[in-house]
Write a protein that holds these residues in place. Structure first.
Motif, PDB file in Angstrom:
ATOM      1  N   ARG A  16       0.835  -1.216   0.000  1.00 38.68           N
ATOM      2  CA  ARG A  16       0.000   0.000   0.000  1.00 38.68           C
ATOM      3  C   ARG A  16       0.863   1.258   0.000  1.00 38.68           C
ATOM      4  N   ALA A  19       2.522   1.640  -3.458  1.00 35.56           N
ATOM      5  CA  ALA A  19       1.504   2.048  -4.428  1.00 35.56           C
ATOM      6  C   ALA A  19       1.171   3.527  -4.256  1.00 35.56           C
ATOM      7  N   ASN A  22       3.830   5.533  -5.915  1.00 36.86           N
ATOM      8  CA  ASN A  22       3.600   5.516  -7.359  1.00 36.86           C
ATOM      9  C   ASN A  22       2.514   6.511  -7.751  1.00 36.86           C
ATOM     10  N   SER A 148       1.306  -6.141  -8.043  1.00 37.44           N
ATOM     11  CA  SER A 148       1.460  -5.400  -9.293  1.00 37.44           C
ATOM     12  C   SER A 148       0.138  -4.766  -9.714  1.00 37.44           C
ATOM     13  N   ILE A 150      -2.298  -3.668  -7.699  1.00 38.36           N
ATOM     14  CA  ILE A 150      -2.504  -2.479  -6.864  1.00 38.36           C
ATOM     15  C   ILE A 150      -1.569  -1.354  -7.293  1.00 38.36           C
ATOM     16  N   PHE A 151      -0.337  -1.697  -7.570  1.00 36.38           N
ATOM     17  CA  PHE A 151       0.684  -0.725  -7.978  1.00 36.38           C
ATOM     18  C   PHE A 151       0.287  -0.060  -9.295  1.00 36.38           C
ATOM     19  N   THR A 152      -0.183  -0.862 -10.250  1.00 36.86           N
ATOM     20  CA  THR A 152      -0.594  -0.342 -11.555  1.00 36.86           C
ATOM     21  C   THR A 152      -1.836   0.527 -11.436  1.00 36.86           C
ATOM     22  N   ALA A 154      -2.824   2.247  -8.901  1.00 36.79           N
ATOM     23  CA  ALA A 154      -2.465   3.509  -8.243  1.00 36.79           C
ATOM     24  C   ALA A 154      -1.896   4.515  -9.229  1.00 36.79           C
ATOM     25  N   SER A 274      -6.435  -4.183 -10.504  1.00 37.38           N
ATOM     26  CA  SER A 274      -6.558  -4.660  -9.124  1.00 37.38           C
ATOM     27  C   SER A 274      -7.201  -6.042  -9.063  1.00 37.38           C
TER      28      SER A 274
END
Length: 427
Positions: A16, A19, A22, A148, A150-152, A154, A274
């Motif tokens: 979290r 993310a 990012n 990945s 969640i990261f994307t 965000a 997500s």
């Protein structure tokens, strides 16, 4: 509390926080592009020169990003010290980025605007490269797809605050430009709690030689992202002109249609990334999501090519967003799997190049494709949208040619962590 539960919670917190970094870093690059630089250039140059000037500034900044991301990713791989490998570049990039925004706000010539934008792009790409590398360092292998995703997601959410604030406060663009950079320093302050050391995710990070199995698998992942990002950039190019020529025949009436399309596509990307990432981690399979993503984007591009009403366009943008979101999440997770341990900064930086190149070149390619043939067969306009979007669909399908190479690559197969007790699964 059991050790596994504590580890799981700590990992969730790290995901979290990274993310969030990012989100704010990419958001910091949005406000200047949306309003800051266009308005400054509008004040400096005649109306017939401003478009070319803005395009030049953005292109130079894009080249800076192409160089900075892999460069600072590789430097973070080699950084040693009590502060960690990634933290100095995350925090230093955000601080330098804020200075770049200050310089951009104060700039009163095209040369100063260009120089300030290069500094800003370079600085925040250092933050982005180190943050992605730290995510790869920190997250256990069987949860990388979910992380990945969640990261994307965000990354796309990060573009919304500057857009909303600019629409609400159009006379305070200079103030808005500082909101996300200041937020970035605060968020990174919290993210410094993420473990940044060589012993991560229960594994001792070790240097591995770039053997053929790693090189070939990563090359397939890289080419796949290049093709998909190229298809997506072409599929979303000149949407406002498509709406004007085929649907509204009026620029003012086209604006709300385009806004809904943008919102539908962005929402689809966030949901696709997500949910797709989470499902890929649960199933421990990757290639089916890549297949669905490519087919979904191709279908969305085809729908755009024949769209003559807002509803069909909105369906196309929603489908395309869902497909691209799921694809990007799984592609990033697969890249983390096939790169050598200890070199995540360099490898993920190179992966980012595959995403940035189409963003720089796609507008030029799209403009050329619009001029192919006698014109648009649906609207009768001079621009041939059918050729543009069908080309995007073909490139999305072409990305599937890399799947056999990934199926054969041992490095692309799931390698369960000894402490997770997970069973080996297919790709």
């Amino acid at each position: 509390m059991p050790v596994n539960t504590r580890t799981h919670r700590a990992e969730n917190r790290s995901i979290r926080l990274l993310a969030a970094v990012n989100l704010v870093a990419l958001g910091s690059l949005t406000a200047p592009v949306v309003a800051g630089m266009p308005l400054k250039i509008d004040l400096l140059l005649p109306a017939d020169e401003r478009a070319a000037a803005l395009a030049t500034v953005l292109a130079v900044g894009g080249v800076a990003a192409l160089i900075a991301n892999p460069l600072f990713g590789a430097l973070s791989d080699r950084t040693r010290g009590r502060f960690g490998r990634r933290r100095p570049w995350m925090l230093g990039g955000a601080a330098a980025g804020l200075l770049g925004v200050v310089a951009l706000t104060a700039a009163d010539s095209l040369a100063e605007i260009t120089a300030a934008w290069v500094v800003t792009q370079t600085a925040y790409n250092a933050t982005l490269a180190a943050t992605a590398a730290l995510l790869a360092d920190t997250v256990s292998e069987n949860r990388r797809a979910a992380a990945s995703g969640i990261f994307t997601a965000a990354a796309f959410v990060g573009t919304l605050p500057p857009l909303v604030l600019t629409a609400i406060l159009p006379r305070h663009v200079d103030f808005i430009a500082f909101v996300m950079p200041l937020a970035a320093l605060v968020v990174i302050g919290f993210a410094l709690r993420v473990p940044d050391r060589e012993h991560v995710a229960g594994l001792r990070v070790r240097k591995e030689r770039r053997t053929a199995r790693f090189s070939s698998a990563f090359a397939a992942v890289w080419l796949q992202r290049l093709a998909m990002q190229s298809a997506f950039s072409l599929a979303t190019a000149f949407t406002i002109y498509l709406i004007i020529d085929r649907m509204t025949h009026d620029a003012v009436a086209a604006t709300p249609v385009a806004m809904v399309a943008t919102l539908a596509g962005g929402t689809g990307i966030v949901l696709g990334a997500s949910l797709g990432g989470a499902l890929a981690s649960r199933l421990q399979r990757h290639l089916p999501f890549l297949l669905v993503g490519a087919l979904g984007l191709a279908a969305a591009a085809f729908l755009r090519s024949i769209a003559d009403a807002p509803a069909l366009l909105w369906i196309a943008t929603s489908v395309g967003g869902l497909a691209v979101g799921a694809y990007l999440a799984v592609n990033l997770a697969l890249a983390m799997r096939v790169m050598p341990h200890g070199q995540s900064g360099a490898y993920l930086g190179v992966l980012n190049v595959a995403e940035t190149i189409p963003q720089v070149l796609a507008p030029v390619a799209a403009a050329a494709l619009l001029r192919v043939g006698p014109g648009d067969p649906i609207s009768g306009a001079a621009d041939n949208y059918l050729v543009l979007y069908m080309t995007a669909a073909a490139i999305a399908l072409l990305s599937l040619s890399t799947l056999p190479a990934l199926r054969r690559a041992p490095a692309a197969r799931y390698r369960p962590h000894a402490k997770t007790g997970a069973a080996s699964a297919g790709m």
